[in-house]
Write a protein that holds these residues in place. Structure first.
Motif, short mmCIF file in Angstrom:
data_model
loop_
_atom_site.label_atom_id
_atom_site.label_comp_id
_atom_site.label_asym_id
_atom_site.label_seq_id
_atom_site.Cartn_x
_atom_site.Cartn_y
_atom_site.Cartn_z
N GLY A 120 3.41 8.03 -1.04
CA GLY A 120 4.14 7.84 -2.26
C GLY A 120 5.13 7.42 -2.73
O GLY A 120 5.58 6.55 -3.95
N TYR A 121 5.90 7.70 -1.95
CA TYR A 121 7.18 6.81 -1.59
C TYR A 121 7.37 5.36 -1.95
O TYR A 121 7.58 3.97 -2.24
CB TYR A 121 8.75 6.96 -0.94
N TRP A 122 6.26 4.65 0.22
CA TRP A 122 6.31 3.97 0.71
C TRP A 122 4.61 3.11 0.20
O TRP A 122 5.00 1.56 0.13
CB TRP A 122 6.10 3.65 1.86
N TYR A 123 4.61 2.99 -1.35
CA TYR A 123 3.44 2.74 -1.57
C TYR A 123 4.22 1.26 -2.56
O TYR A 123 4.19 -0.07 -2.31
CB TYR A 123 2.94 3.26 -2.55
N LYS A 124 5.63 1.80 -3.05
CA LYS A 124 6.37 0.56 -3.82
C LYS A 124 7.22 -0.40 -2.92
O LYS A 124 7.11 -1.79 -3.12
CB LYS A 124 7.31 1.55 -4.47
N ASN A 125 7.27 0.21 -1.51
CA ASN A 125 7.47 -0.95 -0.77
C ASN A 125 6.43 -1.97 -0.40
O ASN A 125 6.33 -2.48 0.63
CB ASN A 125 7.81 -0.55 0.65
N GLN A 126 5.15 -1.33 -0.66
CA GLN A 126 4.24 -2.49 -0.70
C GLN A 126 3.20 -2.71 0.79
O GLN A 126 2.63 -3.34 0.80
CB GLN A 126 3.86 -3.70 -1.35
N PHE A 127 3.86 -0.94 1.22
CA PHE A 127 3.38 -1.30 3.07
C PHE A 127 1.53 -1.29 2.66
O PHE A 127 1.32 -0.45 1.87
CB PHE A 127 3.73 -0.14 3.58
N MET A 128 0.65 -1.28 3.17
CA MET A 128 -0.95 -2.33 3.28
C MET A 128 -1.56 -1.08 3.63
O MET A 128 -2.23 -0.29 3.64
CB MET A 128 -1.31 -2.75 4.05
N PHE A 129 -1.15 -0.10 5.34
CA PHE A 129 -1.86 0.51 5.77
C PHE A 129 -1.55 2.25 5.56
O PHE A 129 -0.59 2.49 7.03
CB PHE A 129 -2.58 -0.04 7.40
N PRO A 130 -1.82 3.35 5.23
CA PRO A 130 -0.98 4.16 5.53
C PRO A 130 -1.08 5.17 6.84
O PRO A 130 -0.10 5.81 7.32
CB PRO A 130 -1.30 5.22 4.21
N ASP A 131 -2.41 4.75 7.44
CA ASP A 131 -2.28 4.95 9.07
C ASP A 131 -2.04 4.94 9.75
O ASP A 131 -1.64 5.18 11.14
CB ASP A 131 -4.19 4.91 9.29
#
Length: 284
Positions: A120-131
């Motif tokens: 939820g935080y790192w989505y803003k850093n635009q990481f593509m692959f949460p896995d």
């Protein structure tokens, strides 16, 4: 060789429920050295961020990106840590260290962390692959219900990313989806003894209560990504730099530098704490 080797059962359990606890991941002497350093190194205090929860209580954390030649850098770069992360992320790509943070919940005043996913935080850093993102919490002091240990919703990483908005100065998950998860899945209190490690998926829903006890709750959380993951809004370079792995013995036996050399995060530079527009979509 590392003295800690995860079993296939542990790896399978991580993927099934979104987290595992590894008992005695760090030895008692290692924890004593880490905790003593955390308390005595002025760099930790000088670079601590205060983040208010919804009630106004403050939680302190110090966050840095590049793992150095200090005792915390030795832990995050240790063979046992990187090997475990590599097994759990299960990819041939090299392990990179995104950042580490020292969590400092003082007695009576340490605030809560609202329900959230790290992604939820790192989505803003635009990481593509949460896995390909994982967090590892190592307890420096006992963590229990009384002093506000981490609570996780077992299996909730399977939901995928839920919407997040601001909860105090923190980023909190949409409570409608959290409540749905709590009705569907098991709430677990991740109680830890000093040296125990909690490995958890970037989409696992988790929170912690304020510390209303007479005892501190301190922990180190190291977050890792694979080099095959991409981040389009992250100014640090640690996230794409493979970890320079060192022997486990470094934690206790190598000369350690001060953390004053670390590249600490400044509050005003954190994309997760800035408005992007989609925060208004969530129900707090």
């Amino acid at each position: 060789m590392s003295s800690i080797t995860l079993t296939q059962e542990q790896v399978s359990l991580y993927h099934k429920q979104g987290y595992i606890i590894v008992k005695s991941f760090c030895t008692k002497p290692e924890i004593e050295k880490l905790y003593t350093t955390a308390i005595n190194d002025n760099a930790m205090r000088n670079n601590a961020l205060d983040l208010n929860d919804q009630s106004g209580k403050k939680t302190k954390l110090s966050l840095w990106f590049t793992p150095g030649n200090d005792v915390f850098g030795y832990l995050t770069r240790s063979e046992k840590m990187v090997a475990a992360v590599q097994l759990l992320l299960g990819n041939d790509a090299k392990v990179c260290h995104y950042h580490s943070k020292l969590m400092q919940k003082e007695p009576k005043v340490g605030g809560a962390w609202e329900w959230h996913q790290d992604y939820g935080y790192w989505y803003k850093n635009q990481f593509m692959f949460p896995d390909q993102l994982i967090s590892v919490m190592v307890a420096l002091t006992p963590a229990n219900k009384e002093n506000g240990c981490l609570q996780v919703i077992k299996d909730s990483h399977k939901i995928g990313r839920v919407n997040h908005g601001f909860a105090g100065e923190q980023v909190g998950a949409d409570m409608q989806m959290v409540n749905n998860a709590l009705k569907t899945m098991e709430l677990v209190y991740a109680e830890l003894e000093p040296g125990d490690a909690l490995f958890f998926h970037s989409n696992l829903l988790h929170r912690s209560e304020a510390n209303l006890s007479d005892h501190p709750r301190w922990s180190i959380i190291s977050c890792y990504s694979l080099q095959s993951n991409l981040a389009y809004n992250e100014t640090s370079t640690a996230w794409k730099t493979p970890v320079d792995v060192i022997p486990d013995e470094a934690i206790l036996h190598w000369d350690a530098a001060s953390l004053s050399n670390a590249d600490f995060l400044k509050k005003e530079n954190d994309p997760a704490l800035k408005e992007t527009g989609w925060e208004q979509e969530v129900n707090q």
